[in-house]
Design a protein around this motif. Structure first.
Motif, PDB file in Angstrom:
ATOM      1  N   ASN A  87       0.828  -1.207   0.000  1.00  0.00           N
ATOM      2  CA  ASN A  87       0.000   0.000   0.000  1.00  0.00           C
ATOM      3  C   ASN A  87       0.858   1.250   0.000  1.00  0.00           C
ATOM      4  N   ARG A  90      -1.294   6.704   2.806  1.00  0.00           N
ATOM      5  CA  ARG A  90      -2.604   7.350   2.723  1.00  0.00           C
ATOM      6  C   ARG A  90      -2.604   8.746   3.330  1.00  0.00           C
ATOM      7  N   GLN A  97      -3.002   6.997  -4.773  1.00  0.00           N
ATOM      8  CA  GLN A  97      -3.174   5.979  -3.740  1.00  0.00           C
ATOM      9  C   GLN A  97      -3.498   4.622  -4.364  1.00  0.00           C
ATOM     10  N   TYR A  98      -2.984   3.580  -3.697  1.00  0.00           N
ATOM     11  CA  TYR A  98      -3.243   2.226  -4.168  1.00  0.00           C
ATOM     12  C   TYR A  98      -3.041   1.250  -3.020  1.00  0.00           C
ATOM     13  N   TYR A  99      -3.912   0.256  -2.965  1.00  0.00           N
ATOM     14  CA  TYR A  99      -3.772  -0.844  -1.996  1.00  0.00           C
ATOM     15  C   TYR A  99      -4.083  -2.138  -2.735  1.00  0.00           C
ATOM     16  N   THR A 101      -3.816  -6.571  -2.523  1.00  0.00           N
ATOM     17  CA  THR A 101      -3.583  -7.774  -1.735  1.00  0.00           C
ATOM     18  C   THR A 101      -3.897  -8.989  -2.572  1.00  0.00           C
ATOM     19  N   TYR A 134       5.240   3.405  -2.877  1.00  0.00           N
ATOM     20  CA  TYR A 134       4.735   2.502  -1.848  1.00  0.00           C
ATOM     21  C   TYR A 134       5.372   2.803  -0.496  1.00  0.00           C
TER      22      TYR A 134
END
Length: 239
Positions: A87, A90, A97-99, A101, A134
């Motif tokens: 991630n 924030r 922004q990026y997350y 999984t 990141y």
């Protein structure tokens, strides 16, 4: 419940009431002789600086996977599923922004660092997106159970004794000579992405080289302070 205990409970709550009973020799909390096995194990850390390179991210994920695998082996556990996540920061609203999984299932549960790193890097490949700064990455080992209860599948076998012994020797060397003394090449060598620790407090109770030492005492007046300093030197000195 006595009148005194009712007053204590009314004034301080049920926790304080239990403490009073325990001090009187009345057991309120059962003793856990054997702690239950953990359900999952996570290894994660924020980076010392933003990471934008795929190579550095692979090093970080491989490093975290190695630490999680070592924790599993120390507790006699194996995993059949791992989750990888990355991630951005924030709190930097000016950045994109990026997350992401990704969960990776293993054919047979294992605690082999090599197999787990391979699976973790496969998961990272699925979620990696270039062009982002990141801030953090991590891995989580899921579906944990005891290594001795491991069963082979029809087409896949569990870790062979040679690999189990290799992991045992690697853990022993790292415990003796320090974390990372023996490691997989995928974890890298420089690791410039690591969290900065220049101002970390000395580890007085866990590292002999960082044990507290007392030299000349400046700015302390009085014989009492001098005696206290002398006693402290005797306490922490090592022959």
């Amino acid at each position: 419940m006595t009148p005194t205990s009712r007053k204590i409970r009314a004034a301080f709550g049920v926790v304080m009431e239990r403490v009073v009973y325990e001090l009187r020799g009345v057991s309120c909390l059962s003793l856990e002789e054997h702690s239950p096995d953990r359900k999952n194990i996570m290894a994660s850390r924020s980076f010392g600086r933003p990471v934008e390179s795929a190579d550095e991210m692979q090093e970080a994920v491989a490093t975290y996977m190695s630490r999680a695998a070592e924790k599993m082996r120390r507790q006699g556990l194996v995993t059949a599923s791992i989750s990888v996540f990355v991630n951005t920061n924030r709190f930097r609203i000016e950045d994109a922004q990026y997350y992401g999984t990704q969960t990776v299932r293993l054919p047979v549960a294992t605690a082999d660092t090599g197999k787990l790193i391979r699976a973790a890097l496969h998961g990272l490949k699925c979620i990696w997106r270039p062009g982002f700064s990141y801030k953090k990455a991590g891995v989580m080992c899921l579906d944990l159970h005891r290594a001795e209860s491991l069963q082979n599948s029809l087409f896949h076998q569990a870790d062979d004794p040679g690999r189990v012994e290799l992991m045992r020797l690697m853990d022993g060397l790292n415990q003796r000579f320090g974390r990372g003394s023996v490691h997989f090449a995928a974890t890298g060598t420089k690791q410039e992405w690591k969290l900065r620790a220049e101002h970390m407090s000395a580890r007085y109770t866990t590292r002999w080289r960082e044990i507290l030492t007392v030299g000349n005492v400046i700015g302390i007046e009085g014989k009492g302070a001098a005696r206290a300093s002398s006693e402290l030197c005797k306490t922490v000195s090592i022959d």
